[in-house]
Motif scaffolding. Sequence first.
Motif, PDB file in Angstrom:
ATOM      1  N   ALA A   1       0.827  -1.213   0.000  1.00 33.08           N
ATOM      2  CA  ALA A   1       0.000   0.000   0.000  1.00 33.08           C
ATOM      3  C   ALA A   1       0.860   1.261   0.000  1.00 33.08           C
ATOM      4  N   ARG A   2       1.989   1.220   0.743  1.00 29.05           N
ATOM      5  CA  ARG A   2       2.883   2.372   0.785  1.00 29.05           C
ATOM      6  C   ARG A   2       3.516   2.613  -0.579  1.00 29.05           C
ATOM      7  N   LEU A   3       3.961   1.532  -1.236  1.00 34.31           N
ATOM      8  CA  LEU A   3       4.545   1.669  -2.562  1.00 34.31           C
ATOM      9  C   LEU A   3       3.516   2.161  -3.577  1.00 34.31           C
ATOM     10  N   GLY A   4       2.268   1.665  -3.440  1.00 39.06           N
ATOM     11  CA  GLY A   4       1.224   2.130  -4.339  1.00 39.06           C
ATOM     12  C   GLY A   4       0.922   3.603  -4.161  1.00 39.06           C
ATOM     13  N   TRP A   5       0.955   4.060  -2.902  1.00 39.71           N
ATOM     14  CA  TRP A   5       0.700   5.483  -2.647  1.00 39.71           C
ATOM     15  C   TRP A   5       1.832   6.337  -3.214  1.00 39.71           C
ATOM     16  N   LYS A   6       3.078   5.880  -3.048  1.00 42.19           N
ATOM     17  CA  LYS A   6       4.209   6.639  -3.582  1.00 42.19           C
ATOM     18  C   LYS A   6       4.153   6.680  -5.109  1.00 42.19           C
ATOM     19  N   ARG A   7       3.770   5.562  -5.715  1.00 41.82           N
ATOM     20  CA  ARG A   7       3.659   5.525  -7.165  1.00 41.82           C
ATOM     21  C   ARG A   7       2.559   6.466  -7.647  1.00 41.82           C
ATOM     22  N   LEU A   8       1.453   6.506  -6.901  1.00 36.16           N
ATOM     23  CA  LEU A   8       0.359   7.413  -7.257  1.00 36.16           C
ATOM     24  C   LEU A   8       0.807   8.863  -7.169  1.00 36.16           C
ATOM     25  N   GLN A   9       1.562   9.214  -6.107  1.00 36.42           N
ATOM     26  CA  GLN A   9       2.059  10.574  -5.955  1.00 36.42           C
ATOM     27  C   GLN A   9       3.034  10.930  -7.074  1.00 36.42           C
ATOM     28  N   ALA A  10       3.870   9.941  -7.455  1.00 38.29           N
ATOM     29  CA  ALA A  10       4.815  10.194  -8.557  1.00 38.29           C
ATOM     30  C   ALA A  10       4.078  10.435  -9.870  1.00 38.29           C
ATOM     31  N   LEU A  11       3.008   9.667 -10.095  1.00 36.43           N
ATOM     32  CA  LEU A  11       2.227   9.850 -11.317  1.00 36.43           C
ATOM     33  C   LEU A  11       1.531  11.205 -11.328  1.00 36.43           C
ATOM     34  N   LYS A  12       1.046  11.626 -10.152  1.00 39.70           N
ATOM     35  CA  LYS A  12       0.413  12.946 -10.068  1.00 39.70           C
ATOM     36  C   LYS A  12       1.417  14.043 -10.392  1.00 39.70           C
ATOM     37  N   GLY A  13       2.632  13.915  -9.859  1.00 41.53           N
ATOM     38  CA  GLY A  13       3.657  14.910 -10.165  1.00 41.53           C
ATOM     39  C   GLY A  13       4.029  14.910 -11.634  1.00 41.53           C
ATOM     40  N   ALA A  14       4.161  13.693 -12.205  1.00 42.49           N
ATOM     41  CA  ALA A  14       4.522  13.603 -13.622  1.00 42.49           C
ATOM     42  C   ALA A  14       3.423  14.150 -14.517  1.00 42.49           C
ATOM     43  N   SER A  15       2.170  14.056 -14.071  1.00 35.12           N
ATOM     44  CA  SER A  15       1.065  14.550 -14.904  1.00 35.12           C
ATOM     45  C   SER A  15       1.134  16.058 -15.105  1.00 35.12           C
ATOM     46  N   LEU A  16       1.790  16.759 -14.185  1.00 39.09           N
ATOM     47  CA  LEU A  16       1.915  18.216 -14.331  1.00 39.09           C
ATOM     48  C   LEU A  16       2.810  18.595 -15.510  1.00 39.09           C
ATOM     49  N   THR A  17       3.632  17.662 -15.991  1.00 35.28           N
ATOM     50  CA  THR A  17       4.513  17.947 -17.125  1.00 35.28           C
ATOM     51  C   THR A  17       3.838  17.690 -18.465  1.00 35.28           C
ATOM     52  N   ILE A  18       2.627  17.112 -18.434  1.00 36.00           N
ATOM     53  CA  ILE A  18       1.949  16.776 -19.693  1.00 36.00           C
ATOM     54  C   ILE A  18       1.705  18.011 -20.559  1.00 36.00           C
ATOM     55  N   PRO A  19       1.189  19.133 -20.010  1.00 32.77           N
ATOM     56  CA  PRO A  19       0.996  20.318 -20.880  1.00 32.77           C
ATOM     57  C   PRO A  19       2.294  20.789 -21.538  1.00 32.77           C
ATOM     58  N   PHE A  20       3.410  20.727 -20.788  1.00 34.21           N
ATOM     59  CA  PHE A  20       4.680  21.150 -21.380  1.00 34.21           C
ATOM     60  C   PHE A  20       5.066  20.250 -22.549  1.00 34.21           C
ATOM     61  N   PHE A  21       5.000  18.935 -22.330  1.00 34.83           N
ATOM     62  CA  PHE A  21       5.410  18.012 -23.389  1.00 34.83           C
ATOM     63  C   PHE A  21       4.472  18.076 -24.590  1.00 34.83           C
ATOM     64  N   LEU A  22       3.191  18.321 -24.351  1.00 36.38           N
ATOM     65  CA  LEU A  22       2.274  18.487 -25.473  1.00 36.38           C
ATOM     66  C   LEU A  22       2.640  19.726 -26.288  1.00 36.38           C
ATOM     67  N   GLY A  23       2.885  20.837 -25.587  1.00 35.25           N
ATOM     68  CA  GLY A  23       3.293  22.056 -26.287  1.00 35.25           C
ATOM     69  C   GLY A  23       4.623  21.900 -26.986  1.00 35.25           C
TER      70      GLY A  23
END
Length: 310
Positions: free
Chosen positions: A12-34
């Motif tokens: 569960a701890r690893l899943g939560w950390k992975r979820l947080q990492a994915l949330k952080g990485a999602s913030l870069t999506i607009p940059f990479f799209l542009g």
Amino acid sequence: MAVGTAHPRRAARLGWKRLQALKGASLTIPFFLGFALFTVVPLFMALRESLYREQSSGLGFGAKTVEFVGLDNFTEGFSDGRFWGAMGRVALFAAIAIPLIQLAGVGLALLLDAASQRTANRFRIPLLVPYMIPGIVAVLVWIYIYSPAVGPLTPFLAAFGIDADFYSGELIWVSIGNLVAWSSIGFNMLIVYSALRAVPTEIYDAARIDGASEWRIAWSVKVPMVRRSLVLTTVLSIIGTLQIFSDPMLFRSMTPETVTRDFTPIMAIYDWAFAQGEFNYAAALSVILAVVVGTASALFYRLTNKAPTS
């Protein structure tokens, strides 16, 4: 039981950390799209267009057709004296302007870091204001200031016996360089100042205990600690300077005899594309310029971004 329940908790701890990492990485999506839409896609389009050329049948009076010519446009581009002359002018300008801008930015950042927090907060925003002003607006303001007819700078200098024509061939690069510095120093200062604020104060205290002066701390401790920030701002300056366009283009409206249509590489490309209609050749020159800018930036990064040896 305790051993058996440890695995679900760890999962569960690893899943939560992975979820947080994915949330952080999602913030870069607009940059990479542009980046993909406005950089990668145009680059591939330019590569495709550079392999073709518009040809006229007969003696030049027939219908024009677009034909595949392979690397002919690149061969012509590598021997284009106008283009490489513009590249040389901009490279010389960059070799002089970028170090001066970096020195000014680092100096201001060190002064702010040495001042109290209240004083730094008071001067930080005013120093950043020139960067926040839109580039076209800034160029128009400085064109007015430089104008010998209506600007205030020429008569002010004339009162001291100085006859300066900021549109002349001798001073045009100084005029452009002043504008570039005016808009860039604040940005570089903010990046370096932020890096200085992240350095643990214990390092400075240890240097003072060892008897280092404030000047020695600034040069031997603070500047090396923000080396990566200096590399970043210098690479960005190299990219921006080699692709300078709007500043000399607007100056050309005031002094076309000094700022020619091939004054900078981008201006030469613009002239080939929109004044002479050679879009395919302009695309080849754009690719060549992209390679030059990328190579210069990569070489500088490789030479300067090395871990210091002990």
